[in-house]
Scaffold this motif. Structure first.
Motif, short mmCIF file in Angstrom:
data_model
loop_
_atom_site.label_atom_id
_atom_site.label_comp_id
_atom_site.label_asym_id
_atom_site.label_seq_id
_atom_site.Cartn_x
_atom_site.Cartn_y
_atom_site.Cartn_z
N ALA A 1 0.83 -1.21 0.00
CA ALA A 1 0.00 0.00 0.00
C ALA A 1 0.86 1.26 0.00
O ALA A 1 0.57 2.23 -0.71
CB ALA A 1 -0.93 -0.01 1.21
N ARG A 2 1.93 1.22 0.79
CA ARG A 2 2.83 2.37 0.86
C ARG A 2 3.53 2.56 -0.49
O ARG A 2 3.63 3.68 -1.00
CB ARG A 2 3.87 2.16 1.96
CG ARG A 2 4.75 3.38 2.20
CD ARG A 2 5.76 3.20 3.33
NE ARG A 2 5.16 2.72 4.56
CZ ARG A 2 5.41 1.50 5.11
NH1 ARG A 2 6.27 0.69 4.54
NH2 ARG A 2 4.83 1.14 6.22
N GLU A 3 4.00 1.48 -1.07
CA GLU A 3 4.79 1.56 -2.30
C GLU A 3 3.94 1.92 -3.52
O GLU A 3 4.35 2.71 -4.36
CB GLU A 3 5.47 0.21 -2.53
CG GLU A 3 6.34 0.16 -3.75
CD GLU A 3 7.01 -1.20 -3.90
OE1 GLU A 3 7.07 -1.68 -5.03
OE2 GLU A 3 7.48 -1.77 -2.89
N THR A 4 2.76 1.32 -3.64
CA THR A 4 1.98 1.49 -4.87
C THR A 4 1.02 2.67 -4.83
O THR A 4 0.71 3.25 -5.87
CB THR A 4 1.18 0.21 -5.20
OG1 THR A 4 0.26 -0.05 -4.13
CG2 THR A 4 2.10 -0.97 -5.43
N GLU A 5 0.50 3.01 -3.64
CA GLU A 5 -0.51 4.07 -3.56
C GLU A 5 -0.17 5.15 -2.54
O GLU A 5 -0.99 6.03 -2.30
CB GLU A 5 -1.88 3.45 -3.25
CG GLU A 5 -2.33 2.49 -4.32
CD GLU A 5 -3.71 1.91 -4.05
OE1 GLU A 5 -4.54 2.60 -3.44
OE2 GLU A 5 -3.95 0.76 -4.46
N ASP A 6 1.00 5.06 -1.94
CA ASP A 6 1.42 6.00 -0.90
C ASP A 6 0.36 6.11 0.19
O ASP A 6 0.03 7.20 0.67
CB ASP A 6 1.73 7.37 -1.52
CG ASP A 6 2.55 8.25 -0.57
OD1 ASP A 6 3.29 7.68 0.28
OD2 ASP A 6 2.45 9.48 -0.68
N VAL A 7 -0.17 4.93 0.58
CA VAL A 7 -1.19 4.83 1.62
C VAL A 7 -0.58 4.10 2.81
O VAL A 7 0.12 3.10 2.64
CB VAL A 7 -2.43 4.04 1.10
CG1 VAL A 7 -3.39 3.72 2.23
CG2 VAL A 7 -3.11 4.82 0.00
N THR A 8 -0.84 4.61 3.99
CA THR A 8 -0.40 3.94 5.21
C THR A 8 -1.58 3.17 5.79
O THR A 8 -2.57 3.78 6.21
CB THR A 8 0.12 4.96 6.24
OG1 THR A 8 1.21 5.67 5.65
CG2 THR A 8 0.60 4.26 7.51
#
Length: 149
Positions: free
Chosen positions: A22-29
């Motif tokens: 999620a962090r890598e692909t969508e910059d979501v934590t």
């Protein structure tokens, strides 16, 4: 490389993969307090899905989740590939290909399944190239969604 169904004892590893993805692909934590029981729910109830892992030298190199869609047109299930992640140190070594081929074999050998689908972000050109190279068609359907806020 060994591809197999994931075991419940590996749930935390899958949680870590999902947080990284999620962090890598969508910059979501992602909230670990939400995703941890979300992953565990799949192990507790197989009707929600199945996790598969690929191991290289005994280390989990990648994983994916399968969920199900009933197709009345085909009178069988479509398997959806979701939550794909390959650890950085194993990328470019055929980990996803091995996972995909394993799922494809399950579909090919069973009358219960009609095919495989997955979602991919249109801007994720690397993933699109991998999927198309494996024979998946990205031209047929678009996808719309509504996710409650």
């Amino acid at each position: 490389m060994n591809v197999r169904r994931a075991q419940a004892a590996e749930a935390q590893h899958i949680v870590d993969f999902q947080i990284d993805m999620a962090r890598e692909t969508e910059d979501v934590t992602l909230d670990r307090n939400i995703i941890t029981p979300g992953v565990q729910a799949v192990f507790d109830d197989e009707s929600k899905g199945w996790y598969f892992v690929a191991e290289v030298d005994g280390k989990i190199a990648g994983s994916l989740m399968i969920t199900f869609e009933w197709s009345d047109w085909r009178n069988s299930m479509i398997l959806w590939i979701q939550s794909v992640f390959v650890a950085k140190e194993f990328r470019g070594r055929g980990v996803y290909k091995a996972l995909y081929k394993h799922i494809q074999q399950i579909v090919s050998e069973s009358n219960d399944y009609a095919g495989i689908r997955l979602y991919v972000d249109k801007t994720n050109t690397n993933a699109l190239q991998v999927y198309e190279k494996l024979g998946m068609d990205s031209q047929h359907y678009g996808m719309c969604e509504w996710i409650k806020p």
